[in-house]
Design a protein around this motif. Structure first.
Motif, short mmCIF file in Angstrom:
data_model
loop_
_atom_site.label_atom_id
_atom_site.label_comp_id
_atom_site.label_asym_id
_atom_site.label_seq_id
_atom_site.Cartn_x
_atom_site.Cartn_y
_atom_site.Cartn_z
N SER A 124 0.88 4.29 -2.92
CA SER A 124 0.66 5.68 -2.49
C SER A 124 1.81 6.56 -3.05
CB SER A 124 0.39 5.76 -1.04
OG SER A 124 1.67 5.61 -0.38
N ASN A 127 5.06 8.10 5.03
CA ASN A 127 4.49 8.45 3.90
C ASN A 127 4.31 10.00 4.04
OD1 ASN A 127 3.48 8.44 1.41
ND2 ASN A 127 1.38 7.75 1.81
N ASP A 137 2.29 4.74 7.11
CA ASP A 137 1.53 5.95 7.15
C ASP A 137 2.20 7.23 7.43
OD1 ASP A 137 -0.64 4.82 5.76
OD2 ASP A 137 -1.84 4.52 7.66
N GLU A 170 0.79 -1.45 -0.11
CA GLU A 170 0.08 -0.03 0.09
C GLU A 170 0.81 1.14 -0.02
OE1 GLU A 170 -3.35 0.13 -0.50
OE2 GLU A 170 -2.98 -2.23 -0.69
#
Length: 334
Positions: free
Chosen positions: A127, A289, A286, A123
């Motif tokens: 992204s 990111n 996350d 994922e």
């Protein structure tokens, strides 16, 4: 916006409040303008049913429709066709260094550490559409799974193909894994170079000291984010390969050299994270990111097409038609 149409001057829609007043005015004045004749009987009169008196109300309806069209035209309806173009102004090159030692098959993350990592890393890669990404595998030794590339399909395929195998020498060579990742990215011309180094153990193999590898990262201006994966305490870990090829699991103490991982992150300007469950691992990626944002400049082009002209023409046509009917067919009723 409604049905692809937007109205620039929405305040003109308040004029629709006049329509009920006009209807009330028409009803009241129509009664006053209608002559009444009272007689005792209508015998001797020839009765005819004419539709014209009733149809006369259509003239007023036409005026209301014309007024409604004018109000809508004043609100200035138009369609908007928006197209965008993006230009990446700051690219980031990222190498993900993954520990593939046998301990990564421990089941404290579900279904195990390695598979949980692959799901989250997948994922993360999806992204980052504007960045180049590479993958390094390491256990007792390290090698490049895929060099940095902008082709995400290749990277995702390489990530999905990662398995524990006995071909790679056993152990955990954190220094070799980091050094290999540095070698993969050191010559990059990107504005920012990042390594995500993940392990679930301590450095117990390899010929390169982890601190030496981190000094190489500093020399090439490479930021290293380190992740220690594994629960605090005991974890169900593989301890033996059975004759049928399956693993025998026992509860083992989780040992992660957190001080080393913190030192590497601090020296290179990165950050250390500890992932002791699936949700925490997802949250870590996350956060990385968000920390490593790629600057993208977006150019937006809007094409407007005005739609009020057909409404004005239709309103004018209704008024003209109403005038012609009033001057001809309904002339006797004026």
């Amino acid at each position: 916006m409604l049905g692809g149409i937007e109205f620039v001057n929405k305040e003109f829609f308040w004029l629709f409040l006049l329509l009920p007043l006009l209807i009330l005015w028409y009803v009241l004045t129509h009664k006053k303008q209608t002559a009444e004749l009272k007689i005792s009987t209508i015998k001797g009169f020839k009765l005819t049913n004419s539709w014209l008196p009733k149809a006369k109300h259509a003239l007023f309806v036409m005026r209301l429709l014309a007024l409604s069209l004018v109000i809508t035209a004043l609100a200035r309806p138009r369609t908007v066709d928006v197209s965008t173009k993006t230009k990446t102004t700051r690219g980031i090159d990222i190498v993900i260094a993954i520990d593939v030692s046998a301990s990564m098959l421990a089941k404290d993350l579900l279904p195990n550490r390695l598979e949980a990592l692959k799901v989250v890393a997948s994922e993360f890669i999806k992204s980052r559409p504007n960045d180049r990404i590479g993958i390094v595998e390491y256990a007792g030794e390290a090698y490049t799974k895929t060099p940095i590339t902008s082709d995400k399909a290749i990277v995702l395929r390489a990530l999905n193909d990662i398995r524990y195998n006995t071909i790679i020498e056993g152990g955990t060579a954190i220094g070799s894994g980091l050094a290999t990742a540095v070698n993969r990215i050191k010559d990059s011309k990107a504005k920012s170079k990042v390594i995500i180094l993940l392990t679930d153990g301590v450095n117990n193999s390899g010929f390169i000291d982890p601190k030496t590898a981190s000094e190489l990262a500093v020399a090439y201006d490479i930021k290293v984010y380190t992740i220690g994966i594994g629960t605090n305490g005991m974890a169900l870990s593989p301890v033996q390969i059975l004759p049928n090829g399956n693993f025998r699991y026992e509860r083992q103490l989780v040992e992660i050299d957190e001080e080393l991982m913190k030192d590497i992150a601090k020296a290179t300007g990165g950050k250390y994270f500890r992932a002791d469950n699936n949700k925490k691992l997802e949250a870590i990626y996350d956060e990385i990111n968000q920390l490593e944002k790629t600057e993208v400049e977006e150019f937006k082009y809007s094409k407007y097409e005005e739609k009020y002209r057909p409404l004005i023409l239709l309103a004018f046509g209704l008024l003209l038609f109403e005038f012609l009917l009033r001057s001809t067919l309904f002339r006797s009723f004026n």
